[in-house]
Design a protein around this motif. Structure first.
Motif, PDB file in Angstrom:
ATOM      1  N   ALA A  39       0.814  -1.214   0.000  1.00 34.97           N
ATOM      2  CA  ALA A  39       0.000   0.000   0.000  1.00 34.97           C
ATOM      3  C   ALA A  39       0.846   1.262   0.000  1.00 34.97           C
ATOM      4  O   ALA A  39       0.389   2.323  -0.427  1.00 34.97           O
ATOM      5  CB  ALA A  39      -0.927   0.007   1.217  1.00 34.97           C
ATOM      6  N   GLY A  40       2.070   1.163   0.471  1.00 29.90           N
ATOM      7  CA  GLY A  40       2.931   2.334   0.511  1.00 29.90           C
ATOM      8  C   GLY A  40       4.288   1.982   1.076  1.00 29.90           C
ATOM      9  O   GLY A  40       4.537   0.848   1.493  1.00 29.90           O
ATOM     10  N   ALA A  41       5.158   2.957   1.090  1.00 33.14           N
ATOM     11  CA  ALA A  41       6.520   2.733   1.566  1.00 33.14           C
ATOM     12  C   ALA A  41       7.070   3.999   2.189  1.00 33.14           C
ATOM     13  O   ALA A  41       6.581   5.105   1.936  1.00 33.14           O
ATOM     14  CB  ALA A  41       7.424   2.284   0.417  1.00 33.14           C
ATOM     15  N   ALA A  42       8.082   3.822   3.019  1.00 33.75           N
ATOM     16  CA  ALA A  42       8.817   4.946   3.608  1.00 33.75           C
ATOM     17  C   ALA A  42      10.298   4.611   3.577  1.00 33.75           C
ATOM     18  O   ALA A  42      10.710   3.557   4.054  1.00 33.75           O
ATOM     19  CB  ALA A  42       8.362   5.202   5.042  1.00 33.75           C
ATOM     20  N   LEU A  43      11.073   5.493   2.993  1.00 34.94           N
ATOM     21  CA  LEU A  43      12.524   5.331   2.942  1.00 34.94           C
ATOM     22  C   LEU A  43      13.159   6.528   3.627  1.00 34.94           C
ATOM     23  O   LEU A  43      12.926   7.674   3.246  1.00 34.94           O
ATOM     24  CB  LEU A  43      13.007   5.244   1.493  1.00 34.94           C
ATOM     25  N   THR A  44      13.956   6.270   4.654  1.00 38.82           N
ATOM     26  CA  THR A  44      14.632   7.329   5.396  1.00 38.82           C
ATOM     27  C   THR A  44      16.131   7.151   5.258  1.00 38.82           C
ATOM     28  O   THR A  44      16.651   6.048   5.452  1.00 38.82           O
ATOM     29  CB  THR A  44      14.243   7.299   6.886  1.00 38.82           C
ATOM     30  N   GLN A  45      16.827   8.250   4.926  1.00 35.97           N
ATOM     31  CA  GLN A  45      18.276   8.220   4.824  1.00 35.97           C
ATOM     32  C   GLN A  45      18.870   9.374   5.623  1.00 35.97           C
ATOM     33  O   GLN A  45      18.290  10.459   5.698  1.00 35.97           O
ATOM     34  CB  GLN A  45      18.732   8.350   3.368  1.00 35.97           C
ATOM     35  N   ALA A  46      20.023   9.119   6.227  1.00 37.61           N
ATOM     36  CA  ALA A  46      20.762  10.194   6.883  1.00 37.61           C
ATOM     37  C   ALA A  46      21.224  11.184   5.820  1.00 37.61           C
ATOM     38  O   ALA A  46      21.551  10.806   4.703  1.00 37.61           O
ATOM     39  CB  ALA A  46      21.961   9.625   7.633  1.00 37.61           C
ATOM     40  N   ALA A  53      19.120  16.651   8.994  1.00 31.72           N
ATOM     41  CA  ALA A  53      19.741  15.431   9.529  1.00 31.72           C
ATOM     42  C   ALA A  53      19.252  14.187   8.805  1.00 31.72           C
ATOM     43  O   ALA A  53      20.023  13.245   8.598  1.00 31.72           O
ATOM     44  CB  ALA A  53      19.451  15.306  11.026  1.00 31.72           C
ATOM     45  N   ARG A  54      17.964  14.179   8.438  1.00 32.65           N
ATOM     46  CA  ARG A  54      17.381  13.005   7.798  1.00 32.65           C
ATOM     47  C   ARG A  54      16.400  13.443   6.714  1.00 32.65           C
ATOM     48  O   ARG A  54      15.753  14.482   6.851  1.00 32.65           O
ATOM     49  CB  ARG A  54      16.633  12.134   8.825  1.00 32.65           C
ATOM     50  N   ARG A  55      16.281  12.630   5.678  1.00 33.64           N
ATOM     51  CA  ARG A  55      15.283  12.850   4.635  1.00 33.64           C
ATOM     52  C   ARG A  55      14.458  11.573   4.512  1.00 33.64           C
ATOM     53  O   ARG A  55      15.007  10.461   4.463  1.00 33.64           O
ATOM     54  CB  ARG A  55      15.951  13.175   3.305  1.00 33.64           C
ATOM     55  N   THR A  56      13.145  11.731   4.477  1.00 32.32           N
ATOM     56  CA  THR A  56      12.249  10.586   4.368  1.00 32.32           C
ATOM     57  C   THR A  56      11.343  10.780   3.164  1.00 32.32           C
ATOM     58  O   THR A  56      10.724  11.840   3.001  1.00 32.32           O
ATOM     59  CB  THR A  56      11.387  10.429   5.637  1.00 32.32           C
ATOM     60  N   TRP A  57      11.272   9.744   2.311  1.00 33.03           N
ATOM     61  CA  TRP A  57      10.385   9.758   1.148  1.00 33.03           C
ATOM     62  C   TRP A  57       9.215   8.823   1.431  1.00 33.03           C
ATOM     63  O   TRP A  57       9.398   7.636   1.726  1.00 33.03           O
ATOM     64  CB  TRP A  57      11.140   9.312  -0.105  1.00 33.03           C
ATOM     65  N   LEU A  58       8.005   9.377   1.361  1.00 30.06           N
ATOM     66  CA  LEU A  58       6.774   8.648   1.670  1.00 30.06           C
ATOM     67  C   LEU A  58       6.027   8.395   0.361  1.00 30.06           C
ATOM     68  O   LEU A  58       5.582   9.340  -0.292  1.00 30.06           O
ATOM     69  CB  LEU A  58       5.903   9.465   2.636  1.00 30.06           C
ATOM     70  N   TRP A  59       5.904   7.116  -0.004  1.00 31.49           N
ATOM     71  CA  TRP A  59       5.295   6.746  -1.282  1.00 31.49           C
ATOM     72  C   TRP A  59       3.947   6.092  -1.039  1.00 31.49           C
ATOM     73  O   TRP A  59       3.807   5.231  -0.167  1.00 31.49           O
ATOM     74  CB  TRP A  59       6.206   5.780  -2.043  1.00 31.49           C
ATOM     75  N   ARG A  60       2.964   6.504  -1.839  1.00 32.86           N
ATOM     76  CA  ARG A  60       1.615   5.950  -1.747  1.00 32.86           C
ATOM     77  C   ARG A  60       1.323   5.186  -3.026  1.00 32.86           C
ATOM     78  O   ARG A  60       1.401   5.740  -4.133  1.00 32.86           O
ATOM     79  CB  ARG A  60       0.604   7.086  -1.559  1.00 32.86           C
ATOM     80  N   TRP A 118       7.594  -0.857   4.692  1.00 30.84           N
ATOM     81  CA  TRP A 118       6.473  -1.105   3.781  1.00 30.84           C
ATOM     82  C   TRP A 118       5.171  -1.191   4.552  1.00 30.84           C
ATOM     83  O   TRP A 118       5.139  -1.713   5.667  1.00 30.84           O
ATOM     84  CB  TRP A 118       6.673  -2.411   3.008  1.00 30.84           C
ATOM     85  N   ALA A 119       4.094  -0.698   3.944  1.00 31.84           N
ATOM     86  CA  ALA A 119       2.738  -0.891   4.461  1.00 31.84           C
ATOM     87  C   ALA A 119       2.021  -1.848   3.532  1.00 31.84           C
ATOM     88  O   ALA A 119       2.132  -1.740   2.310  1.00 31.84           O
ATOM     89  CB  ALA A 119       1.995   0.443   4.522  1.00 31.84           C
ATOM     90  N   ALA A 120       1.295  -2.793   4.104  1.00 29.86           N
ATOM     91  CA  ALA A 120       0.558  -3.784   3.316  1.00 29.86           C
ATOM     92  C   ALA A 120      -0.933  -3.625   3.556  1.00 29.86           C
ATOM     93  O   ALA A 120      -1.373  -3.261   4.648  1.00 29.86           O
ATOM     94  CB  ALA A 120       1.010  -5.189   3.685  1.00 29.86           C
ATOM     95  N   SER A 121      -1.716  -3.902   2.523  1.00 26.87           N
ATOM     96  CA  SER A 121      -3.172  -3.756   2.624  1.00 26.87           C
ATOM     97  C   SER A 121      -3.820  -4.923   3.363  1.00 26.87           C
ATOM     98  O   SER A 121      -4.997  -4.872   3.690  1.00 26.87           O
ATOM     99  CB  SER A 121      -3.782  -3.621   1.225  1.00 26.87           C
ATOM    100  N   ARG A 122      -3.062  -5.984   3.614  1.00 27.98           N
ATOM    101  CA  ARG A 122      -3.535  -7.128   4.396  1.00 27.98           C
ATOM    102  C   ARG A 122      -2.312  -7.747   5.079  1.00 27.98           C
ATOM    103  O   ARG A 122      -1.168  -7.475   4.703  1.00 27.98           O
ATOM    104  CB  ARG A 122      -4.209  -8.172   3.499  1.00 27.98           C
ATOM    105  N   PRO A 123      -2.534  -8.572   6.095  1.00 24.57           N
ATOM    106  CA  PRO A 123      -1.394  -9.247   6.722  1.00 24.57           C
ATOM    107  C   PRO A 123      -0.632 -10.080   5.695  1.00 24.57           C
ATOM    108  O   PRO A 123      -1.226 -10.713   4.819  1.00 24.57           O
ATOM    109  CB  PRO A 123      -2.043 -10.117   7.792  1.00 24.57           C
ATOM    110  N   LEU A 124       0.689 -10.067   5.784  1.00 26.62           N
ATOM    111  CA  LEU A 124       1.523 -10.785   4.835  1.00 26.62           C
ATOM    112  C   LEU A 124       1.683 -12.245   5.223  1.00 26.62           C
ATOM    113  O   LEU A 124       1.675 -12.601   6.402  1.00 26.62           O
ATOM    114  CB  LEU A 124       2.914 -10.128   4.770  1.00 26.62           C
ATOM    115  N   THR A 125       1.820 -13.072   4.215  1.00 27.59           N
ATOM    116  CA  THR A 125       2.107 -14.487   4.465  1.00 27.59           C
ATOM    117  C   THR A 125       3.580 -14.633   4.837  1.00 27.59           C
ATOM    118  O   THR A 125       4.395 -13.720   4.657  1.00 27.59           O
ATOM    119  CB  THR A 125       1.819 -15.331   3.223  1.00 27.59           C
TER     120      THR A 125
END
Length: 363
Positions: A39-46, A53-60, A118-125
């Motif tokens: 469903a989405g992701a977040a990547l954070t880098q110093a 100090a940090r940059r975070t990219w939030l993807w939908r 990562w965000a998932a739309s349902r619980p992962l197997t």
């Protein structure tokens, strides 16, 4: 054995993506194509940056939109809590959250100074979770390459400025004739710096310089200018004309001067409350052409600007004190600016053969 397509992409192509925002978007789309309920992701880098100090990219995933969030404070990822911007974003997007790393426990770094979630739309197997663990390990190398590239760009921009940094990154590493650009030149110089440095401690002198540079450079950058040089207690900045009218560059420079003076007036009041003297300064504005490029020895270069316009603006600033004006402009600048300026006559400038028409701001 042939690698799955996503892992092969991480090995062969991911490090060539233009930046972290493109990386997280492409990787998310590939995981969805593999059948994972992302469903989405977040990547954070110093971020090795003087302020950030940090940059975070939030993807939908549903819109493909990427939002960048900046973190301020000490460098590195130490102290990232579960309620960080990335974790909050993932919690809002999905029914299950997976925060992976290259090797080690969850929430660890995927590369030197990076977190990938990562965000998932349902619980992962169990199989899907295992695959994301592989993805995180394979992502470590390209993320390291992207981080190194970002670090280099940030360091060059910090020390050279945006425009010069782009030129160096493009491979201009030799002495050359440079390029001629037309720009508004701004030169500002602090008054009484010698007396200040003699009377104050080195620590307080550096603090005064930093405060002064913060307000001048901040105002320049706010109105699309660029600081080329810090010269002792002086600042040389430009507002390139480019494809816009020269009047637009002149007006931007005047707005920057107004903002800088307002900022320093407020700072001087703070200094007065502490029993410290004010930090007066003079500013000169000129419109002209300058040569901009590499100058120096074969193996030690400085990306700088030279030419008659640079000489004139620095000499013009020297008239501020004898003429009793805080801001002076040349005739070339006054002819293009939309603000009506007050003529002060023609004046000879040290080292300049012809007299210069000098103007002041109204009021």
């Amino acid at each position: 054995m042939e690698l799955p397509s996503t892992l092969a992409w991480l090995v062969d192509e991911a490090s060539t993506t233009p930046g972290a925002e493109h990386f997280v978007t492409a990787l998310g789309e590939k995981l969805i194509a593999d059948g994972l309920p992302i469903a989405g992701a977040a990547l954070t880098q110093a971020a090795p940056h003087p302020i950030i100090a940090r940059r975070t990219w939030l993807w939908r995933a549903d819109t493909g939109e990427v939002i960048e969030a900046l973190g301020f404070g000490s460098l590195g990822l130490a102290g990232l809590e579960p309620a960080s911007v990335g974790r909050d974003w993932l919690a809002r997007l999905g029914a299950g959250i997976v925060q992976e790393n290259a090797a080690g426990p969850p929430d660890g770094p995927t590369s030197d100074g990076a977190l990938l979630g990562w965000a998932a739309s349902r619980p992962l197997t169990e199989a899907e979770t295992g695959f994301l663990e592989q993805v995180a390990r394979f992502a470590a190398a390209p993320l390291g390459v992207l981080a190194a590239r970002s670090t280099l760009a940030a360091l060059l921009e910090t020390y050279l400025g945006r425009r010069s940094a782009r030129q160096v990154l493009a491979g201009r590493l030799r002495r050359d004739t440079g390029e001629t650009i037309r720009a508004v030149l701004l030169y500002a110089d602090m008054r009484g710096f010698t007396e200040l440095s003699e009377a104050a401690t080195p620590k307080s002198v550096v603090a005064a310089l930093d405060a002064w540079f913060d307000r001048i450079a901040g105002a320049v950058h706010a109105f699309d200018g660029e600081v080329l040089k810090f010269i002792g207690d002086g600042v040389l900045a430009i507002f390139p004309v480019g494809e816009r009218p020269a009047s637009a560059a002149c007006d931007a420079a005047l707005r920057a001067v107004a903002a800088a003076r307002a900022g320093m007036a407020y700072h001087d009041r703070e200094r007065a409350n502490q029993g410290l003297p004010p930090l007066p300064f003079g500013t000169a504005l000129h419109l002209g052409e300058m040569l901009w490029g590499n100058i120096g020895t074969a193996d030690r270069l400085d990306f700088t600007a030279i030419g008659p316009a640079v000489n004139l603006v620095s000499r013009l600033e020297g008239l501020c004190k004898p003429l009793g004006r805080a801001v002076l402009a040349s005739g070339a600048f006054a002819a293009e600016a939309t603000t009506e300026m007050i003529p002060l006559g023609e004046h000879m400038l040290r080292g300049i053969a012809s007299p210069c028409a000098v103007f002041a701001l109204p009021g």
